[in-house]
Every structure is written in structure tokens, then in C-alpha cells.
Design a protein around this motif. Structure first.
Motif, PDB file in Angstrom:
ATOM      1  N   LYS A   4     -36.790  83.146  -1.070  1.00 16.62           N
ATOM      2  CA  LYS A   4     -35.493  82.486  -1.186  1.00 16.62           C
ATOM      3  C   LYS A   4     -35.294  81.608   0.036  1.00 16.62           C
ATOM      4  CE  LYS A   4     -33.556  86.549  -3.573  1.00 16.62           C
ATOM      5  NZ  LYS A   4     -34.769  87.376  -3.517  1.00 16.62           N
ATOM      6  N   ALA A   5     -34.659  80.454  -0.170  1.00 15.75           N
ATOM      7  CA  ALA A   5     -34.460  79.535   0.951  1.00 15.75           C
ATOM      8  C   ALA A   5     -33.345  78.560   0.650  1.00 15.75           C
ATOM      9  CB  ALA A   5     -35.757  78.772   1.253  1.00 15.75           C
ATOM     10  N   ALA A   6     -32.791  77.995   1.713  1.00 14.76           N
ATOM     11  CA  ALA A   6     -31.821  76.912   1.576  1.00 14.76           C
ATOM     12  C   ALA A   6     -32.567  75.586   1.477  1.00 14.76           C
ATOM     13  CB  ALA A   6     -30.882  76.906   2.779  1.00 14.76           C
ATOM     14  N   LYS A   7     -31.850  74.525   1.194  1.00 21.37           N
ATOM     15  CA  LYS A   7     -32.439  73.192   1.224  1.00 21.37           C
ATOM     16  C   LYS A   7     -32.716  72.803   2.679  1.00 21.37           C
ATOM     17  CE  LYS A   7     -29.480  72.119  -2.727  1.00 21.37           C
ATOM     18  NZ  LYS A   7     -28.393  71.275  -3.251  1.00 21.37           N
ATOM     19  N   ASN A   8     -33.711  71.965   2.878  1.00 18.64           N
ATOM     20  CA  ASN A   8     -34.125  71.547   4.217  1.00 18.64           C
ATOM     21  C   ASN A   8     -34.541  72.739   5.077  1.00 18.64           C
ATOM     22  OD1 ASN A   8     -34.684  69.464   6.051  1.00 18.64           O
ATOM     23  ND2 ASN A   8     -32.749  69.776   7.120  1.00 18.64           N
ATOM     24  N   GLU A   9     -35.136  73.719   4.430  1.00 24.93           N
ATOM     25  CA  GLU A   9     -35.609  74.917   5.130  1.00 24.93           C
ATOM     26  C   GLU A   9     -37.051  75.198   4.717  1.00 24.93           C
ATOM     27  OE1 GLU A   9     -34.333  79.568   6.009  1.00 24.93           O
ATOM     28  OE2 GLU A   9     -33.474  78.555   4.263  1.00 24.93           O
ATOM     29  N   TYR A  10     -37.802  75.769   5.651  1.00 32.50           N
ATOM     30  CA  TYR A  10     -39.130  76.287   5.348  1.00 32.50           C
ATOM     31  C   TYR A  10     -39.023  77.772   5.037  1.00 32.50           C
ATOM     32  CZ  TYR A  10     -41.569  72.139   7.156  1.00 32.50           C
ATOM     33  OH  TYR A  10     -42.053  70.854   7.359  1.00 32.50           O
ATOM     34  N   GLU A  11     -39.802  78.216   4.082  1.00 28.27           N
ATOM     35  CA  GLU A  11     -39.942  79.657   3.831  1.00 28.27           C
ATOM     36  C   GLU A  11     -41.425  79.906   3.589  1.00 28.27           C
ATOM     37  OE1 GLU A  11     -38.553  83.612   3.564  1.00 28.27           O
ATOM     38  OE2 GLU A  11     -37.813  81.756   4.466  1.00 28.27           O
ATOM     39  N   LYS A  41     -36.099  80.940  -5.091  1.00 24.74           N
ATOM     40  CA  LYS A  41     -34.688  80.700  -5.355  1.00 24.74           C
ATOM     41  C   LYS A  41     -34.160  79.772  -4.273  1.00 24.74           C
ATOM     42  CE  LYS A  41     -30.136  82.781  -5.996  1.00 24.74           C
ATOM     43  NZ  LYS A  41     -29.332  84.023  -6.105  1.00 24.74           N
ATOM     44  N   VAL A  42     -33.615  78.621  -4.689  1.00 28.43           N
ATOM     45  CA  VAL A  42     -33.039  77.664  -3.748  1.00 28.43           C
ATOM     46  C   VAL A  42     -31.529  77.849  -3.721  1.00 28.43           C
ATOM     47  CG1 VAL A  42     -32.709  75.230  -3.192  1.00 28.43           C
ATOM     48  CG2 VAL A  42     -34.902  76.005  -4.144  1.00 28.43           C
ATOM     49  N   TRP A  43     -31.007  78.171  -2.539  1.00 25.99           N
ATOM     50  CA  TRP A  43     -29.563  78.345  -2.391  1.00 25.99           C
ATOM     51  C   TRP A  43     -28.875  76.991  -2.327  1.00 25.99           C
ATOM     52  CZ3 TRP A  43     -31.526  82.306   1.532  1.00 25.99           C
ATOM     53  CH2 TRP A  43     -31.585  83.563   0.924  1.00 25.99           C
ATOM     54  N   ASP A  44     -27.611  76.980  -2.663  1.00 28.78           N
ATOM     55  CA  ASP A  44     -26.862  75.728  -2.819  1.00 28.78           C
ATOM     56  C   ASP A  44     -26.207  75.274  -1.513  1.00 28.78           C
ATOM     57  OD1 ASP A  44     -25.940  73.511  -4.055  1.00 28.78           O
ATOM     58  OD2 ASP A  44     -24.254  74.485  -5.055  1.00 28.78           O
ATOM     59  N   PHE A  45     -27.010  75.142  -0.477  1.00 28.82           N
ATOM     60  CA  PHE A  45     -26.568  74.527   0.778  1.00 28.82           C
ATOM     61  C   PHE A  45     -27.817  74.106   1.547  1.00 28.82           C
ATOM     62  CE2 PHE A  45     -27.067  79.037   1.683  1.00 28.82           C
ATOM     63  CZ  PHE A  45     -27.691  79.074   2.922  1.00 28.82           C
ATOM     64  N   ALA A  46     -27.640  73.237   2.521  1.00 23.33           N
ATOM     65  CA  ALA A  46     -28.773  72.700   3.274  1.00 23.33           C
ATOM     66  C   ALA A  46     -28.607  72.985   4.765  1.00 23.33           C
ATOM     67  CB  ALA A  46     -28.902  71.201   3.049  1.00 23.33           C
ATOM     68  N   LEU A  47     -29.723  73.188   5.441  1.00 23.59           N
ATOM     69  CA  LEU A  47     -29.705  73.331   6.893  1.00 23.59           C
ATOM     70  C   LEU A  47     -29.658  71.945   7.538  1.00 23.59           C
ATOM     71  CD1 LEU A  47     -32.295  76.184   7.610  1.00 23.59           C
ATOM     72  CD2 LEU A  47     -29.912  76.336   6.860  1.00 23.59           C
ATOM     73  N   PRO A  48     -29.031  71.822   8.693  1.00 24.20           N
ATOM     74  CA  PRO A  48     -28.944  70.505   9.356  1.00 24.20           C
ATOM     75  C   PRO A  48     -30.303  70.073   9.893  1.00 24.20           C
ATOM     76  CG  PRO A  48     -28.081  72.222  10.798  1.00 24.20           C
ATOM     77  CD  PRO A  48     -28.351  72.882   9.470  1.00 24.20           C
ATOM     78  N   ASP A  49     -30.475  68.769  10.073  1.00 18.13           N
ATOM     79  CA  ASP A  49     -31.724  68.251  10.644  1.00 18.13           C
ATOM     80  C   ASP A  49     -31.866  68.639  12.112  1.00 18.13           C
ATOM     81  OD1 ASP A  49     -32.628  66.992   8.323  1.00 18.13           O
ATOM     82  OD2 ASP A  49     -31.492  65.173   8.743  1.00 18.13           O
ATOM     83  N   ILE A  50     -30.768  68.527  12.844  1.00 22.62           N
ATOM     84  CA  ILE A  50     -30.802  68.796  14.281  1.00 22.62           C
ATOM     85  C   ILE A  50     -30.390  70.242  14.534  1.00 22.62           C
ATOM     86  CG2 ILE A  50     -29.815  68.174  16.514  1.00 22.62           C
ATOM     87  CD1 ILE A  50     -29.502  65.331  15.487  1.00 22.62           C
ATOM     88  N   ALA A  51     -31.232  70.963  15.238  1.00 17.85           N
ATOM     89  CA  ALA A  51     -31.006  72.388  15.473  1.00 17.85           C
ATOM     90  C   ALA A  51     -29.756  72.626  16.309  1.00 17.85           C
ATOM     91  CB  ALA A  51     -32.221  73.002  16.166  1.00 17.85           C
ATOM     92  N   SER A  52     -29.058  73.707  16.020  1.00 11.39           N
ATOM     93  CA  SER A  52     -27.877  74.068  16.803  1.00 11.39           C
ATOM     94  C   SER A  52     -28.233  75.015  17.943  1.00 11.39           C
ATOM     95  CB  SER A  52     -26.822  74.711  15.896  1.00 11.39           C
ATOM     96  OG  SER A  52     -27.334  75.868  15.265  1.00 11.39           O
ATOM     97  N   HIS A  53     -29.456  75.517  17.953  1.00 11.85           N
ATOM     98  CA  HIS A  53     -29.929  76.435  18.993  1.00 11.85           C
ATOM     99  C   HIS A  53     -30.855  75.674  19.932  1.00 11.85           C
ATOM    100  CE1 HIS A  53     -32.039  79.795  20.887  1.00 11.85           C
ATOM    101  NE2 HIS A  53     -31.171  80.622  20.367  1.00 11.85           N
ATOM    102  N   SER A  54     -30.587  75.749  21.232  1.00 13.47           N
ATOM    103  CA  SER A  54     -31.416  75.055  22.215  1.00 13.47           C
ATOM    104  C   SER A  54     -32.731  75.794  22.429  1.00 13.47           C
ATOM    105  CB  SER A  54     -30.673  74.943  23.551  1.00 13.47           C
ATOM    106  OG  SER A  54     -29.524  74.123  23.418  1.00 13.47           O
ATOM    107  N   THR A  55     -33.782  75.036  22.739  1.00  6.72           N
ATOM    108  CA  THR A  55     -35.085  75.637  23.032  1.00  6.72           C
ATOM    109  C   THR A  55     -35.813  74.803  24.080  1.00  6.72           C
ATOM    110  OG1 THR A  55     -35.933  74.454  21.087  1.00  6.72           O
ATOM    111  CG2 THR A  55     -35.539  76.813  20.830  1.00  6.72           C
ATOM    112  N   HIS A  56     -36.582  75.487  24.897  1.00 10.92           N
ATOM    113  CA  HIS A  56     -37.476  74.835  25.860  1.00 10.92           C
ATOM    114  C   HIS A  56     -38.731  75.695  25.911  1.00 10.92           C
ATOM    115  CE1 HIS A  56     -39.441  73.777  29.580  1.00 10.92           C
ATOM    116  NE2 HIS A  56     -38.591  72.789  29.820  1.00 10.92           N
TER     117      HIS A  56
END
Length: 609
Positions: free
Chosen positions: A62-69, A215-230
Motif C-alpha cells: 500500500k502506498a500514497a501517490k508520489n511515494e515509493y513502496e 493499493k493506492v491511497w487517495d493523497f500524495a506526498l510532497p516533492d520537497i521533504a519536510s524532514h531535514s537530513t545531512h
């Protein structure tokens, strides 16, 4: 009547026993008769050679749109059978309202790495562990990757192809092969159920098919991540490929690593070749060609955070034997540094990049001299660019209560996993600072932790090959539990050992136990989430199961953010509590995590009705 009932119950019990024995014998015969078996695993499982693996007969993801699973398929041969020249065929995923083309499904062969010794506090003993993911298709040329072959030429012999190749696939009894599949769900597909299959074909007309349901859920993840990483830089490319750091070949390979990071929702480093030129007086020269490439890079990689390089005019080492910058540098160098930070911040502001920009000021200050160094470096940076945030890898409480206060010098505190303390983290956040977490080797709570007696024997997630892979997915969940907004790792390409990362993956520390004698401690996979593709048939990065699970965790974090932005913070926190109530207490059960993730998705969908 009672006697008759007892006899009847006895006869029923006998009949049930006979039936159970018949079913068991039938299953055992089927076990012996099969020639090929396909078993589905989730991304949180590993088929470790020699250990039992429990999977399913079908893939259900199961996954949202614009998501990898991701999922895995374990290919096993029958007890008296050998599978030769195995090929993989993947179909499109068909739905009632659309189709997800097979070009969105990318397959890898899971390779096993031999670990000679266990990492400290490892969950497993030495042996073979699945980790690298070998692509079947060269991501640069688009051609199938070939096995290493030798060709004779008039001037000598030449080897071409991949030393670590996904082909040929041959499966022996008791030695299964695992295929990893990444599924990307495009933004524009309709929600609903999609079905397809994976067919495995071996020589002698042996084949088997496993169904795939998404199963594709009816929402999409944003292109730009909300969590910072380095997660570090790629300087060791030059060593492994034996090329010059300033060469075009280095820049091309570095760019492939950066873009692969971005594909995994990880903020990539900014290649030095794209940055403005720093002049001897601290001023910048903006080269139009470089600037255009940088603008394109920021857009293509969905860059989240912009790390500003440290001033080249002052020492930034945290080595406690070196003097502080006030003594190390002259006033001219300080003025050059101020000008450099001032002009760099203005450059960022002119392009709309300043809000999430920061300087990685210093790493792990561990002495009173280091603390003073942080203060002095921060003063120079603040004088040049007061709004430019300063990151220091330091926990949110003092190493020693008698040392100087760093509150005015640090905007982003970055605590090691084992050094996390909820109360002081909340204090820093309440004061307007950010807090990130940092994975490094095996570092439990230090003796100066505020709750040392309570947490000294507890283990945070450790990032090593010989740990459960949930340790890589769960930090994003625990970060949300503590309101931590970023994740730092010192490098993803720590190819330090002279024998190479395919033979000795990760970091090895040698401690002297007596004169002339050293003991090696293996941190398997430590500082290494990529393998170099020079031995896998292409000039780019080989990903890992561990890196994929970091991506999965960062995608989970987007679910938290969507819920929080829609007024569902209380529900979201309740779900996070069910998986990881605290840093040292998190669920190791994949099914628990998937169940909670589905509840998060269902809540998001309900908000749109």
C-alpha cells in the motif's frame, strides 16, 4: 447417554487426528515435489542465509501517490532441483481506473556481504548478510549489466563487465536468491487497487508467478521533504575510482550519487563545482554558468536544506589540541570570514534559499577548549550573517557543567542517538532552536546524561548491517516523538578499508591492547549506505536495503506532517506512541509498523471526504 457421548467425542477426536495427519503428509509431499517457490517479503525483512524466513504467497503493498513502496521476492528451488539462468519478468499494474507502467517498478538482485566479525552490540553473529542491491539495468546506459568476462586482445588481456553482477542467477537447494522491487506511484494515478505479477523463469521450462497487489491511497506526498537530513559528502569517489577530485569524471559520478540521494528523499550535498568562487579577500564571484547549474540542481533534487561551506580562512577543527580561532587567526582572516558569510547569505537570499540554510559549524566539541572554539566561530559567523543558522553536533545538555554556555552560539543542536534527552530537547525547542539527531557507530548514553542511571543499559537504534533493518526506518518515527526535525550521518560512502568496501564494508577501528598489538572492532556498514558501482558494472552508486528503509521512514514522516497540518496532531502522536513511546523503546515488529501506517493513511483519506 453420557457413555455414548464420550464414545462419540472420542471417535470425532480420532477422525480429526487422522485428517490432520493426512493434511500434514500431503503438505510434506508437496514440499518435496515443488521445483520452484516464490515467497513475498516486506521491505523490513531480510532473507539471511541459514536463518528461517517467514513470508507470504502473494505481494500485498500500500502506498500514497508520489511515494515509493518496496517488497522482496525470495526464489527457492526444490530439494532435489537446481534453477539455472533465471530471468525475471514484471508486468504493468492494472487498475479499474488506470495503469501503473512497469517502468515504475525497478528490480534489483539482493547481494550478500560476508561479515567476518560482528559489530559491537550486534543482534547477529558473523556470516553472510543481504545488503547491496545490484541493478539489472545500467542506470547510465540503459543496457543490461553483464557478468565479468575476459577478452584477449593483441596487446594483452582485458576484463569487461561487472565483478559483482546480478547475472547469472542460479538457485541451488537451500540457497535461495532474493529480488528487491521498488514501486514508484506516480502523482497523477487514480486511487484504488492495482494488480500485476512477477514471473520467474528458469531453464528446462521451469517457471512460477507471484501476484502483486498495490493499493493506492487517495493523497500524495510532497516533492520537497519536510524532514531535514545531512548524510555527508562523496570525497572518496576520487580514491575508489582513482581519478582527480577536480576532474569532469569525478563531477559526473558525484552528481549521480547526489541524485540517488535525492531519489531517496535525502537532502543531497551541494557539489563544490556548483558554488560561487571565494576570492582571497572573502568576496564571492558568481560565475553565471555555475549559477545556472546550481539553480537547476536545486530544482531537480528538491533540495531541502542548503549547507553553507565553512569559511576557508579559519580553522574549524574540533581537535582539542589546537588553539581557539582568536589565537589561530589574525584580524584580517576574521574580517575575510565575515565578508564571506555576509556575501554568501546575500547570494542565498537573492535566490530564495536562505530560510533553510545553515553552517555545519563544528563536529562533536569534547573539551572546554572546543566549547570556546564554538563560541568564537559563532561570533564570526553571526557578525557576517546574523540570520544564518549554525549547526553543531552536540547534545542539548553540557558535557561538563563548568564549561561555557553554548546557547547563544547554536541554532541547531545535533545529539547522538544515545545522548537524546527529552527534557532538555524541549527546552531548546521552546527557546526557538532546532534539534536534530545523529547516528554514529555504537554510542550508548554517556556518563553525563541527565538520566544516566535510567538509560545506561538501554540501546538506541544502531546503524549496522548486522542489526534489524527496522533500526534504519524507525529514527524518523522517534524524531517525531521528540519533535526532532533533522537527521545527520557523517557519510554514506565511508569506503575506508584498503581491501575495499565489497570485502570490508564500513568502519574498522584498531585499538592498541599492548605494545605492537592491536584489536580490530568492526562497525559493519558504519558510515556506508552506498557501495561504489565500479565493481558492479557502472560508474555510480549501488544502493542498499538499509538506505531504502531510511527512505521508507522519511516517507512515513510525511504522513505525520500532513496530519499535523490538518489539525490531527493528537491522533498522529497517539499513533507514534504505539510504535515508539521513547528513544530506547520501539517496536521491532514490521506488522505493527505497517498496521499503524495504514491507520495514518486512512485518517488522511477521511479528512478529504
Amino acid at each position: 447417554n453420557l457413555t455414548i457421548m464420550r464414545k462419540s467425542n472420542f471417535l470425532n477426536a480420532i477422525l480429526l487426528l487422522i485428517l490432520a495427519l493426512f493434511v500434514q503428509c500431503t503438505q510434506e509431499n508437496q514440499e518435496k515435489d515443488y521445483k520452484i517457490r516464490l515467497t513475498a517479503l516486506s521491505s523490513l525483512q531480510r532473507a539471511i542465509p541459514g536463518l528461517p524466513v517467514t513470508g507470504k504467497s502473494a505481494v500485498d503493498i500500500k502506498a500514497a501517490k508520489n511515494e515509493y513502496e518496496a517488497f522482496q521476492v525470495v526464489i527457492s528451488s526444490g530439494p532435489d532441483n537446481q534453477l539455472k539462468d533465471v530471468k525475471i519478468e514484471i508486468t504493468d499494474l492494472e487498475g479499474e481506473n488506470g495503469r501503473i507502467g512497469k517502468e515504475n517498478l525497478e528490480a534489483f538482485r539482493v547481494d550478500n556481504i560476508h561479515l567476518k566479525k560482528s559489530s559491537p552490540r550486534s543482534a547477529y553473529g558473523p556470516g553472510l548478510f543481504p545488503d547491496p542491491l545490484l541493478p539489472f539495468i545500467d542506470p547510465i546506459s540503459g543496457d543490461s549489466i553483464k557478468n565479468l568476462q575476459r577478452f584477449d586482445y593483441p596487446d594483452g588481456s582485458k576484463y569487461v563487465g561487472a565483478k559483482n553482477s546480478p547475472y547469472p542467477i542460479q538457485v541451488f537447494p537451500g540457497q535461495p536468491c532474493t529480488i528487491w522491487v521498488d514501486v514508484y506511484v506516480p502523482k497523477d494515478v487514480q486511487a484504488g487497487m492495482y494488480k500485476g505479477s512477477i514471473k520467474v523463469i528458469a531453464s528446462e521450462n521451469i517457471s512460477s508467478t507471484i501476484p502483486v497487489t498495490l493499493k493506492v491511497w487517495d493523497f500524495a506526498l510532497p516533492d520537497i521533504a519536510s524532514h531535514s537530513t545531512h548524510l555527508g559528502h562523496f570525497s572518496l569517489i576520487s580514491k575508489i575510482w582513482e581519478i582527480e577530485r577536480e576532474s569532469q569524471e569525478f563531477e559526473d559520478i558525484e552528481m549521480r550519487f547526489c541524485k540517488e540521494m535525492a531519489r531517496h528523499r535525502i537532502n543531497p550535498p551541494i557539489p563544490h563545482s556548483l558554488m560561487p568562487v571565494v576570492n582571497d579577500d572573502g568576496s564571492l564571484t558568481i560565475v553565471p554558468e555555475k549559477h545556472e547549474k546550481l539553480v537547476k540542481y536545486v530544482k531537480e533534487t528538491n533540495l531541502v536544506d542548503f549547507e553553507v561551506p565553512r569559511t576557508p580562512f579559519m580553522t574549524n577543527s574540533s581537535n582539542s589540541t589546537r588553539p581557539t580561532p582568536e589565537n589561530q587567526t589574525d584580524p584580517v582572516a576574521i574580517e575575510k570570514s565575515k565578508r564571506y558569510y555576509r556575501e554568501m547569505y546575500q547570494y542565498l537570499k537573492d535566490n530564495g534559499w536562505e530560510k533553510r540554510a545553515y553552517i555545519y559549524l563544528i563536529d562533536e566539541p569534547n573539551s572546554v577548549k572546543d566549547y570556546n572554539q564554538v563560541i568564537n566561530l559563532a561570533k564570526v559567523a553571526e557578525a557576517g550573517a546574523p540570520n544564518l543558522k549554525r549547526l553543531v553536533v552536540e547534545q542539548t545538555y553540557k558535557h561538563d557543567p563548568t564549561w561555557p554556555d553554548l546557547d547563544e552560539s547554536i541554532d541547531i543542536w545535533c545529539a547522538l542517538f544515545g545522548f537524546i534527552d527529552r527534557e532538555t530537547i524541549q527546552e531548546k525547542i521552546a527557546a526557538g532552536d532546532e534539534v536534530w539527531s545523529y547516528a554514529a557507530l555504537v554510542q550508548p548514553a554517556p556518563s553525563y546524561h541527565p538520566d544516566y542511571e535510567e538509560v545506561k543499559d538501554k540501546n538506541p537504534p544502531y546503524w549496522h548491517i548486522d542489526q534489524p533493518v527496522v533500526a534504519y526506518r524507525i529514527p524518523a518515527w522517534i524524531n517525531r516523538q521528540y519533535n526532532i526535525s533533522g537527521l545527520l550521518y557523517w557519510t554514506t560512502s565511508g569506503w575506508y578499508d584498503e581491501h575495499g568496501p565489497w570485502l570490508v564494508p564500513g568502519f574498522v577501528h584498531y585499538s592498541q591492547i599492548e605494545e605492537g598489538h592491536y584489536e580490530a572492532r568492526y562497525f559493519n556498514g558504519g558510515g556506508m549506505l552506498f557501495y561504489p558501482g565500479n565493481e558492479a558494472g557502472f560508474d555510480g552508486p549501488v544502493t542498499t536495503i538499509r538506505l531504502k528503509n531510511i527512505r521508507e521512514g522519511l516517507e512515513d514522516y510525511e504522513y505525520f506532517t500532513i496530519l499535523e497540518e490538518n489539525g490531527q496532531e493528537e491522533f498522529m502522536k497517539e499513533m507514534v506512541d504505539a510504535v515508539c513511546p521513547e528513544w530506547w523503546d520501539y517496536s521491532k515488529d514490521p506488522e505493527t509498523l505497517y498496521k499503524i501506517r495504514e491507520q495514518l493513511a486512512q485518517k488522511i483519506e477521511s479528512l478529504q471526504q
